[in-house]
Design a protein around this motif. Structure first.
Motif, PDB file in Angstrom:
ATOM      1  N   VAL A 104      -3.804  -4.662 -11.669  1.00  0.00           N
ATOM      2  CA  VAL A 104      -3.152  -3.420 -11.273  1.00  0.00           C
ATOM      3  C   VAL A 104      -2.030  -3.025 -12.221  1.00  0.00           C
ATOM      4  O   VAL A 104      -1.412  -3.884 -12.852  1.00  0.00           O
ATOM      5  N   LYS A 105      -1.811  -1.733 -12.314  1.00  0.00           N
ATOM      6  CA  LYS A 105      -0.665  -1.160 -13.024  1.00  0.00           C
ATOM      7  C   LYS A 105      -0.089  -0.070 -12.135  1.00  0.00           C
ATOM      8  O   LYS A 105      -0.752   0.435 -11.234  1.00  0.00           O
ATOM      9  N   ARG A 106       1.141   0.309 -12.404  1.00  0.00           N
ATOM     10  CA  ARG A 106       1.804   1.369 -11.634  1.00  0.00           C
ATOM     11  C   ARG A 106       2.063   2.552 -12.547  1.00  0.00           C
ATOM     12  O   ARG A 106       2.528   2.398 -13.671  1.00  0.00           O
ATOM     13  N   TYR A 137      -0.496   1.403   0.854  1.00  0.00           N
ATOM     14  CA  TYR A 137      -0.186  -0.028   0.805  1.00  0.00           C
ATOM     15  C   TYR A 137      -0.142  -0.642   2.201  1.00  0.00           C
ATOM     16  O   TYR A 137      -0.489  -1.803   2.380  1.00  0.00           O
ATOM     17  N   ARG A 138       0.240   0.131   3.191  1.00  0.00           N
ATOM     18  CA  ARG A 138       0.301  -0.398   4.565  1.00  0.00           C
ATOM     19  C   ARG A 138      -1.088  -0.749   5.102  1.00  0.00           C
ATOM     20  O   ARG A 138      -1.212  -1.538   6.036  1.00  0.00           O
ATOM     21  N   ASP A 139      -2.127  -0.125   4.527  1.00  0.00           N
ATOM     22  CA  ASP A 139      -3.505  -0.363   4.979  1.00  0.00           C
ATOM     23  C   ASP A 139      -4.246  -1.397   4.137  1.00  0.00           C
ATOM     24  O   ASP A 139      -5.408  -1.691   4.403  1.00  0.00           O
ATOM     25  N   MET A 140      -3.600  -1.935   3.115  1.00  0.00           N
ATOM     26  CA  MET A 140      -4.269  -2.887   2.229  1.00  0.00           C
ATOM     27  C   MET A 140      -4.350  -4.259   2.880  1.00  0.00           C
ATOM     28  O   MET A 140      -3.344  -4.837   3.283  1.00  0.00           O
ATOM     29  N   THR A 141      -5.576  -4.760   2.972  1.00  0.00           N
ATOM     30  CA  THR A 141      -5.833  -6.105   3.465  1.00  0.00           C
ATOM     31  C   THR A 141      -6.902  -6.706   2.567  1.00  0.00           C
ATOM     32  O   THR A 141      -7.540  -5.989   1.782  1.00  0.00           O
ATOM     33  N   LEU A 142      -7.117  -7.984   2.687  1.00  0.00           N
ATOM     34  CA  LEU A 142      -8.177  -8.620   1.918  1.00  0.00           C
ATOM     35  C   LEU A 142      -9.504  -7.924   2.194  1.00  0.00           C
ATOM     36  O   LEU A 142     -10.291  -7.680   1.284  1.00  0.00           O
ATOM     37  N   ALA A 187       6.242   3.826  -3.045  1.00  0.00           N
ATOM     38  CA  ALA A 187       4.953   3.413  -2.477  1.00  0.00           C
ATOM     39  C   ALA A 187       4.038   2.821  -3.547  1.00  0.00           C
ATOM     40  O   ALA A 187       3.302   1.869  -3.277  1.00  0.00           O
ATOM     41  N   ALA A 188       4.069   3.348  -4.765  1.00  0.00           N
ATOM     42  CA  ALA A 188       3.222   2.813  -5.836  1.00  0.00           C
ATOM     43  C   ALA A 188       3.632   1.383  -6.183  1.00  0.00           C
ATOM     44  O   ALA A 188       2.774   0.530  -6.428  1.00  0.00           O
ATOM     45  N   THR A 189       4.917   1.115  -6.193  1.00  0.00           N
ATOM     46  CA  THR A 189       5.397  -0.232  -6.474  1.00  0.00           C
ATOM     47  C   THR A 189       4.942  -1.196  -5.384  1.00  0.00           C
ATOM     48  O   THR A 189       4.440  -2.292  -5.660  1.00  0.00           O
ATOM     49  N   LYS A 190       5.091  -0.783  -4.125  1.00  0.00           N
ATOM     50  CA  LYS A 190       4.655  -1.610  -2.999  1.00  0.00           C
ATOM     51  C   LYS A 190       3.139  -1.815  -3.035  1.00  0.00           C
ATOM     52  O   LYS A 190       2.639  -2.912  -2.772  1.00  0.00           O
ATOM     53  N   GLY A 191       2.395  -0.752  -3.363  1.00  0.00           N
ATOM     54  CA  GLY A 191       0.939  -0.855  -3.447  1.00  0.00           C
ATOM     55  C   GLY A 191       0.493  -1.761  -4.574  1.00  0.00           C
ATOM     56  O   GLY A 191      -0.416  -2.574  -4.408  1.00  0.00           O
ATOM     57  N   CYS A 208      -1.788   2.382  -9.450  1.00  0.00           N
ATOM     58  CA  CYS A 208      -1.129   2.822  -8.224  1.00  0.00           C
ATOM     59  C   CYS A 208      -0.165   3.945  -8.576  1.00  0.00           C
ATOM     60  O   CYS A 208       0.600   3.833  -9.531  1.00  0.00           O
ATOM     61  N   SER A 209      -0.228   5.006  -7.799  1.00  0.00           N
ATOM     62  CA  SER A 209       0.676   6.128  -8.041  1.00  0.00           C
ATOM     63  C   SER A 209       1.229   6.621  -6.717  1.00  0.00           C
ATOM     64  O   SER A 209       0.696   6.349  -5.653  1.00  0.00           O
ATOM     65  N   CYS A 210       2.313   7.360  -6.814  1.00  0.00           N
ATOM     66  CA  CYS A 210       2.906   7.998  -5.643  1.00  0.00           C
ATOM     67  C   CYS A 210       3.377   9.373  -6.077  1.00  0.00           C
ATOM     68  O   CYS A 210       2.970   9.869  -7.121  1.00  0.00           O
TER      69      CYS A 210
END
Length: 97
Positions: free
Chosen positions: A61-63, A18-23, A46-50, A37-39
């Motif tokens: 998206v789903k978690r 998630y820290r690397d996600m940009t448009l 991290a999955a929630t943030k992603g 998204c999974s962690c």
């Protein structure tokens, strides 16, 4: 965390923290797909943030509740890097989100 992704992941998964996600980094994602998204486990967020970040950037998206540990416990297959197989049998990865 690359080590956690290497130790166990859903087959076909892509590691996009998630820290690397940009448009720009998500611009090539297929807008018709729903991304999961999974962690590592229920102890990691991290999955929630992603999922939130992907949704904010316009993706569907789903978690995965419970993370990869719940996926494995339910008997679903995982991919893992060969070099990490012995290590993960002894030492579970730790979340650093």
């Amino acid at each position: 965390m690359p080590e956690a992704f290497a130790s166990a992941r859903i087959p076909g998964a892509v590691n996009l923290p998630y820290r690397d996600m940009t448009l720009e980094s998500v611009s090539k994602l297929d807008s018709d797909l729903v991304y999961i998204c999974s962690c590592e486990s229920i102890h990691c967020n991290a999955a929630t943030k992603g999922a939130l970040k992907l949704a904010e950037l316009g993706s569907k998206v789903k978690r995965l509740s419970g993370g990869i540990t719940a996926w494995q416990a339910a008997g679903y297959p995982v991919d893992r890097d060969i070099s990490t197989t012995a290590l993960t049998a002894v030492t579970p990865s730790r979340c650093t989100c």
